[in-house]
Design a protein around this motif. Structure first.
Motif, PDB file in Angstrom:
ATOM      1  N   LYS A   1     -35.367 -56.863  29.709  1.00 14.72           N
ATOM      2  CA  LYS A   1     -35.813 -55.616  30.354  1.00 14.72           C
ATOM      3  C   LYS A   1     -35.699 -55.720  31.869  1.00 14.72           C
ATOM      4  O   LYS A   1     -35.479 -54.729  32.567  1.00 14.72           O
ATOM      5  CB  LYS A   1     -37.269 -55.344  29.952  1.00 14.72           C
ATOM      6  N   GLY A   2     -35.863 -56.934  32.383  1.00 14.64           N
ATOM      7  CA  GLY A   2     -35.742 -57.158  33.814  1.00 14.64           C
ATOM      8  C   GLY A   2     -35.736 -58.641  34.127  1.00 14.64           C
ATOM      9  O   GLY A   2     -36.186 -59.459  33.328  1.00 14.64           O
ATOM     10  N   VAL A   3     -35.216 -58.999  35.306  1.00 23.51           N
ATOM     11  CA  VAL A   3     -35.162 -60.404  35.710  1.00 23.51           C
ATOM     12  C   VAL A   3     -35.268 -60.480  37.227  1.00 23.51           C
ATOM     13  O   VAL A   3     -34.769 -59.599  37.946  1.00 23.51           O
ATOM     14  CB  VAL A   3     -33.862 -61.090  35.209  1.00 23.51           C
ATOM     15  N   LYS A   4     -35.950 -61.512  37.702  1.00 20.31           N
ATOM     16  CA  LYS A   4     -36.074 -61.731  39.147  1.00 20.31           C
ATOM     17  C   LYS A   4     -35.858 -63.206  39.442  1.00 20.31           C
ATOM     18  O   LYS A   4     -36.406 -64.062  38.744  1.00 20.31           O
ATOM     19  CB  LYS A   4     -37.456 -61.285  39.631  1.00 20.31           C
ATOM     20  N   VAL A   5     -35.062 -63.495  40.462  1.00 22.42           N
ATOM     21  CA  VAL A   5     -34.784 -64.867  40.883  1.00 22.42           C
ATOM     22  C   VAL A   5     -35.164 -64.997  42.354  1.00 22.42           C
ATOM     23  O   VAL A   5     -34.775 -64.159  43.176  1.00 22.42           O
ATOM     24  CB  VAL A   5     -33.293 -65.226  40.689  1.00 22.42           C
ATOM     25  N   LEU A   6     -35.924 -66.041  42.673  1.00 24.66           N
ATOM     26  CA  LEU A   6     -36.350 -66.270  44.056  1.00 24.66           C
ATOM     27  C   LEU A   6     -35.931 -67.669  44.489  1.00 24.66           C
ATOM     28  O   LEU A   6     -36.288 -68.661  43.848  1.00 24.66           O
ATOM     29  CB  LEU A   6     -37.871 -66.117  44.182  1.00 24.66           C
ATOM     30  N   LEU A   7     -35.161 -67.746  45.566  1.00 23.85           N
ATOM     31  CA  LEU A   7     -34.768 -69.022  46.168  1.00 23.85           C
ATOM     32  C   LEU A   7     -35.525 -69.181  47.479  1.00 23.85           C
ATOM     33  O   LEU A   7     -35.669 -68.219  48.240  1.00 23.85           O
ATOM     34  CB  LEU A   7     -33.261 -69.065  46.444  1.00 23.85           C
ATOM     35  N   SER A   8     -35.999 -70.396  47.761  1.00 21.65           N
ATOM     36  CA  SER A   8     -36.702 -70.635  49.022  1.00 21.65           C
ATOM     37  C   SER A   8     -36.400 -72.042  49.510  1.00 21.65           C
ATOM     38  O   SER A   8     -36.361 -72.988  48.719  1.00 21.65           O
ATOM     39  CB  SER A   8     -38.210 -70.447  48.843  1.00 21.65           C
ATOM     40  N   GLY A   9     -36.172 -72.167  50.814  1.00 23.82           N
ATOM     41  CA  GLY A   9     -35.847 -73.464  51.395  1.00 23.82           C
ATOM     42  C   GLY A   9     -34.639 -73.353  52.313  1.00 23.82           C
ATOM     43  O   GLY A   9     -34.262 -72.262  52.751  1.00 23.82           O
ATOM     44  N   ARG A  10     -34.027 -74.486  52.600  1.00 20.76           N
ATOM     45  CA  ARG A  10     -32.838 -74.507  53.462  1.00 20.76           C
ATOM     46  C   ARG A  10     -31.611 -74.167  52.622  1.00 20.76           C
ATOM     47  O   ARG A  10     -30.805 -75.031  52.267  1.00 20.76           O
ATOM     48  CB  ARG A  10     -32.702 -75.868  54.150  1.00 20.76           C
ATOM     49  N   ILE A  11     -31.478 -72.899  52.314  1.00 17.67           N
ATOM     50  CA  ILE A  11     -30.405 -72.418  51.442  1.00 17.67           C
ATOM     51  C   ILE A  11     -29.059 -72.600  52.133  1.00 17.67           C
ATOM     52  O   ILE A  11     -28.903 -72.250  53.315  1.00 17.67           O
ATOM     53  CB  ILE A  11     -30.639 -70.939  51.067  1.00 17.67           C
ATOM     54  N   ALA A  12     -28.092 -73.164  51.407  1.00 18.49           N
ATOM     55  CA  ALA A  12     -26.738 -73.425  51.923  1.00 18.49           C
ATOM     56  C   ALA A  12     -26.763 -74.338  53.143  1.00 18.49           C
ATOM     57  O   ALA A  12     -25.878 -74.269  54.005  1.00 18.49           O
ATOM     58  CB  ALA A  12     -26.025 -72.116  52.247  1.00 18.49           C
ATOM     59  N   GLY A  13     -27.801 -75.192  53.255  1.00 20.49           N
ATOM     60  CA  GLY A  13     -27.876 -76.154  54.351  1.00 20.49           C
ATOM     61  C   GLY A  13     -28.267 -75.559  55.684  1.00 20.49           C
ATOM     62  O   GLY A  13     -28.069 -76.192  56.723  1.00 20.49           O
ATOM     63  N   ALA A  14     -28.835 -74.350  55.684  1.00 23.59           N
ATOM     64  CA  ALA A  14     -29.226 -73.702  56.941  1.00 23.59           C
ATOM     65  C   ALA A  14     -30.319 -74.510  57.641  1.00 23.59           C
ATOM     66  O   ALA A  14     -31.110 -75.197  57.007  1.00 23.59           O
ATOM     67  CB  ALA A  14     -29.727 -72.285  56.658  1.00 23.59           C
ATOM     68  N   GLU A  15     -30.356 -74.398  58.971  1.00 17.97           N
ATOM     69  CA  GLU A  15     -31.341 -75.169  59.738  1.00 17.97           C
ATOM     70  C   GLU A  15     -32.742 -74.594  59.594  1.00 17.97           C
ATOM     71  O   GLU A  15     -33.726 -75.313  59.713  1.00 17.97           O
ATOM     72  CB  GLU A  15     -30.936 -75.208  61.213  1.00 17.97           C
ATOM     73  N   ILE A  16     -32.831 -73.284  59.386  1.00 24.77           N
ATOM     74  CA  ILE A  16     -34.132 -72.623  59.243  1.00 24.77           C
ATOM     75  C   ILE A  16     -34.305 -72.207  57.787  1.00 24.77           C
ATOM     76  O   ILE A  16     -33.430 -71.555  57.203  1.00 24.77           O
ATOM     77  CB  ILE A  16     -34.230 -71.391  60.168  1.00 24.77           C
ATOM     78  N   ALA A  17     -35.427 -72.601  57.206  1.00 25.08           N
ATOM     79  CA  ALA A  17     -35.693 -72.246  55.807  1.00 25.08           C
ATOM     80  C   ALA A  17     -35.917 -70.741  55.683  1.00 25.08           C
ATOM     81  O   ALA A  17     -36.461 -70.099  56.586  1.00 25.08           O
ATOM     82  CB  ALA A  17     -36.918 -72.997  55.300  1.00 25.08           C
ATOM     83  N   ARG A  18     -35.507 -70.183  54.549  1.00 27.72           N
ATOM     84  CA  ARG A  18     -35.697 -68.758  54.303  1.00 27.72           C
ATOM     85  C   ARG A  18     -35.871 -68.511  52.813  1.00 27.72           C
ATOM     86  O   ARG A  18     -35.773 -69.439  52.002  1.00 27.72           O
ATOM     87  CB  ARG A  18     -34.507 -67.956  54.825  1.00 27.72           C
ATOM     88  N   ARG A  19     -36.150 -67.263  52.468  1.00 30.37           N
ATOM     89  CA  ARG A  19     -36.297 -66.880  51.060  1.00 30.37           C
ATOM     90  C   ARG A  19     -35.279 -65.801  50.735  1.00 30.37           C
ATOM     91  O   ARG A  19     -35.045 -64.892  51.552  1.00 30.37           O
ATOM     92  CB  ARG A  19     -37.706 -66.351  50.783  1.00 30.37           C
TER      93      ARG A  19
END
Length: 226
Positions: free
Chosen positions: A167-185
């Protein structure tokens, strides 16, 4: 409320059943809870290639029954059931049946007699792996470790889940995504995921990915069709 509590734990007893089904008095309850946690930790590490989704633990007088829900049962069972026997012996070796792990049903028996408790294994297949939050989260985590683009990973995962009938799906990523210097969501969503509605069957799981830049948290919510 839905964002402050584990969605699966919020629905235990209403939508989902308990993962450990046994009774113990105050004196032995703590020991058995620790033993259950150790069993789950051992099996999750060893059976990850088999797609282990859930472990149900049941205890009786002289037996521990473990029901394993896996996406690839053949990996666990092995040729002629050899894998199952090997796994059973491995669990019996790893579980510490010592004076810290006493079975409350066997108070009158010695520790040596309690150590002979039987471990019974049952393997059940997962009907639709794409509707299991833990398996979806682990798939995303494994792909992040291989440095695949996170947008493509999450969009493909959402597409598979919705195609399986969610019926629905949600995915949340948090941290240094793709090796970025500043963590994000980053959040990806399709359909509806009503977290505060208890009658909705919402599965939830976390599977962090340890990359070279640090941990990337992966959370997945899947709402089944009622």
């Amino acid at each position: 409320m839905g964002q402050k509590i584990n969605p699966r734990g919020f629905r235990v007893g209403v939508v989902f059943n308990w993962g450990s089904r046994w009774f113990a008095d105050k004196k032995h309850y703590k020991e058995l809870v620790f033993q259950d946690a150790k069993i789950r930790e051992i099996l999750m590490a060893r059976l990850r290639p088999a797609g282990l989704a859930q472990i149900v633990i049941e205890r009786s007088i002289n037996k521990i029954k473990l029901t394993l829900f896996v996406s690839r049962p053949g990996v666990v069972i092995g040729r002629g059931g050899s894998g199952l026997e090997e796994l059973k012996k491995y669990i019996e070796r790893q579980i510490s049946f010592n004076n810290r792990s006493v079975n409350p049903y066997e108070v009158g028996k010695s520790v040596q007699e309690q150590a002979r408790m039987k471990v019974e294994l049952a393997v059940e297949p997962v009907k639709e792996p794409n509707l299991n939050a833990l398996l979806v989260a682990q798939t995303i985590s494994d792909q992040l470790l291989r440095r695949m683009p996170q947008k493509r990973i999450c969009n493909q995962a959402i597409e598979r889940v919705m195609g399986a009938g969610a019926k629905g799906v949600k995915v949340l990523l948090s941290g240094r995504i793709a090796g970025a210097e500043i963590a994000r969501r980053e959040k990806y969503q399709a359909g509806t995921v009503p977290l505060s509605t208890i009658r909705e069957e919402v599965d939830f799981a976390m599977a962090p990915a340890l990359t070279k830049s640090g941990y990337i948290g992966v959370k997945v919510w899947i709402c089944m069709k009622s």
